[in-house]
Design an enzyme around this catalytic site. Structure first.
Site, PDB file in Angstrom:
ATOM      1  N   LYS A   1       0.742  -1.274  -0.113  1.00 29.29           N
ATOM      2  CA  LYS A   1       0.146  -0.032   0.187  1.00 29.29           C
ATOM      3  C   LYS A   1       0.910   1.213  -0.022  1.00 29.29           C
ATOM      4  O   LYS A   1       2.142   1.306   0.294  1.00 29.29           O
ATOM      5  CB  LYS A   1      -0.838  -0.268   1.139  1.00 29.29           C
ATOM      6  CG  LYS A   1      -1.870  -1.313   1.030  1.00 29.29           C
ATOM      7  CD  LYS A   1      -2.763  -1.228   2.443  1.00 29.29           C
ATOM      8  CE  LYS A   1      -3.619  -2.407   2.643  1.00 29.29           C
ATOM      9  NZ  LYS A   1      -4.504  -2.558   3.412  1.00 29.29           N
TER      10      LYS A   1
ATOM     11  N   TYR B   1     -12.279  -2.496  -3.308  1.00 25.72           N
ATOM     12  CA  TYR B   1     -12.639  -2.777  -1.814  1.00 25.72           C
ATOM     13  C   TYR B   1     -14.436  -2.577  -1.817  1.00 25.72           C
ATOM     14  O   TYR B   1     -14.934  -2.385  -0.957  1.00 25.72           O
ATOM     15  CB  TYR B   1     -12.401  -1.573  -0.826  1.00 25.72           C
ATOM     16  CG  TYR B   1     -10.907  -1.311  -0.495  1.00 25.72           C
ATOM     17  CD1 TYR B   1     -10.445  -2.750   0.142  1.00 25.72           C
ATOM     18  CD2 TYR B   1     -10.176  -0.365  -1.094  1.00 25.72           C
ATOM     19  CE1 TYR B   1      -9.066  -2.463   0.392  1.00 25.72           C
ATOM     20  CE2 TYR B   1      -8.487  -0.279  -0.574  1.00 25.72           C
ATOM     21  CZ  TYR B   1      -7.984  -1.386   0.070  1.00 25.72           C
ATOM     22  OH  TYR B   1      -7.002  -1.411   0.455  1.00 25.72           O
TER      23      TYR B   1
ATOM     24  N   ASN C   1      -1.724  -0.215   7.397  1.00 23.59           N
ATOM     25  CA  ASN C   1      -0.908  -1.679   7.769  1.00 23.59           C
ATOM     26  C   ASN C   1      -0.297  -2.213   6.614  1.00 23.59           C
ATOM     27  O   ASN C   1      -0.303  -3.463   6.582  1.00 23.59           O
ATOM     28  CB  ASN C   1      -2.200  -2.551   8.191  1.00 23.59           C
ATOM     29  CG  ASN C   1      -3.197  -2.798   6.942  1.00 23.59           C
ATOM     30  OD1 ASN C   1      -3.244  -2.288   5.941  1.00 23.59           O
ATOM     31  ND2 ASN C   1      -4.237  -3.553   7.338  1.00 23.59           N
TER      32      ASN C   1
ATOM     33  N   HIS D   1      -1.821  -5.686   1.500  1.00 20.77           N
ATOM     34  CA  HIS D   1      -2.706  -6.281   1.146  1.00 20.77           C
ATOM     35  C   HIS D   1      -2.458  -7.787   0.792  1.00 20.77           C
ATOM     36  O   HIS D   1      -1.685  -7.829  -0.146  1.00 20.77           O
ATOM     37  CB  HIS D   1      -3.821  -5.553   0.364  1.00 20.77           C
ATOM     38  CG  HIS D   1      -4.827  -6.444  -0.141  1.00 20.77           C
ATOM     39  ND1 HIS D   1      -6.153  -6.748   0.443  1.00 20.77           N
ATOM     40  CD2 HIS D   1      -4.865  -7.141  -1.168  1.00 20.77           C
ATOM     41  CE1 HIS D   1      -6.772  -7.740   0.062  1.00 20.77           C
ATOM     42  NE2 HIS D   1      -6.204  -8.087  -1.210  1.00 20.77           N
TER      43      HIS D   1
ATOM     44  N   GLU E   1      -8.815 -10.238  -7.796  1.00 20.96           N
ATOM     45  CA  GLU E   1      -8.074  -9.281  -7.402  1.00 20.96           C
ATOM     46  C   GLU E   1      -6.884  -9.167  -8.792  1.00 20.96           C
ATOM     47  O   GLU E   1      -6.419  -8.223  -9.081  1.00 20.96           O
ATOM     48  CB  GLU E   1      -7.355  -9.127  -6.073  1.00 20.96           C
ATOM     49  CG  GLU E   1      -8.343  -8.962  -5.017  1.00 20.96           C
ATOM     50  CD  GLU E   1      -8.130  -9.288  -3.543  1.00 20.96           C
ATOM     51  OE1 GLU E   1      -8.792  -8.754  -2.764  1.00 20.96           O
ATOM     52  OE2 GLU E   1      -6.901  -9.788  -3.531  1.00 20.96           O
TER      53      GLU E   1
END
Length: 150
Positions: free
Chosen positions: A10, A50, A113, A116, A127
């Site tokens: 990310k 998402y 975080n 992913h 994805e």
């Protein structure tokens, strides 16, 4: 069973210059990178990625975060790699992630975080298809495969 998974570093991982450190964890485990792409995720792609969270109060924050700066998308191949990658990545909440995992070592907050990773074969397929065209994925033999798999 050999499978493919989608992994994305990310914006916080890219901006903190952690790409090499994180990527090496997968390679050192014996997993194979078969596609890698630095990209700026736009709102449309973020909303598709998402989509399962669209009705949740944190959805707009997710979209803002993932579109704020470049991300690094990857396709990784290996034996049971989806579960192996999830163990390497660690718990979603970095404060609960074990030390030695990516999130346990590099992240402090669920909202930042670092990474992913697909949670199932169906998510991985969806994805991968969102982020990569088939001509961007390279399925090749690695020379040390005999030392990794029996």
């Amino acid at each position: 069973m050999i499978e493919k998974s989608f992994v994305m570093m990310k914006p916080d991982a890219v901006s903190r210059r952690l790409i090499g450190k994180i990527m090496s964890r997968f390679e050192e485990k014996g997993l194979q990178l078969i596609a890698v792409k630095l990209l700026q995720v736009d709102e449309e792609l973020a909303s598709q990625h998402y989509g399962e969270h669209k009705d949740k109060p944190f959805f707009s924050g997710l979209v803002d975060y993932i579109t704020s700066s470049p991300s690094l998308a990857m396709v990784i191949k290996g034996d049971d790699c989806i579960s192996v990658i999830r163990k390497i990545v660690g718990a979603t909440n970095p404060k609960e992630a074990d030390l030695g995992t990516i999130r346990g070592d590099f992240a402090m907050d669920t909202g930042r975080n670092i990474i992913h990773a697909s949670d199932s074969p169906s998510s991985a397929e969806r994805e991968i298809n969102l982020f990569f065209n088939s001509n961007e994925i390279f399925d090749y033999e690695i020379s040390d495969q005999g030392w990794i798999y029996e």
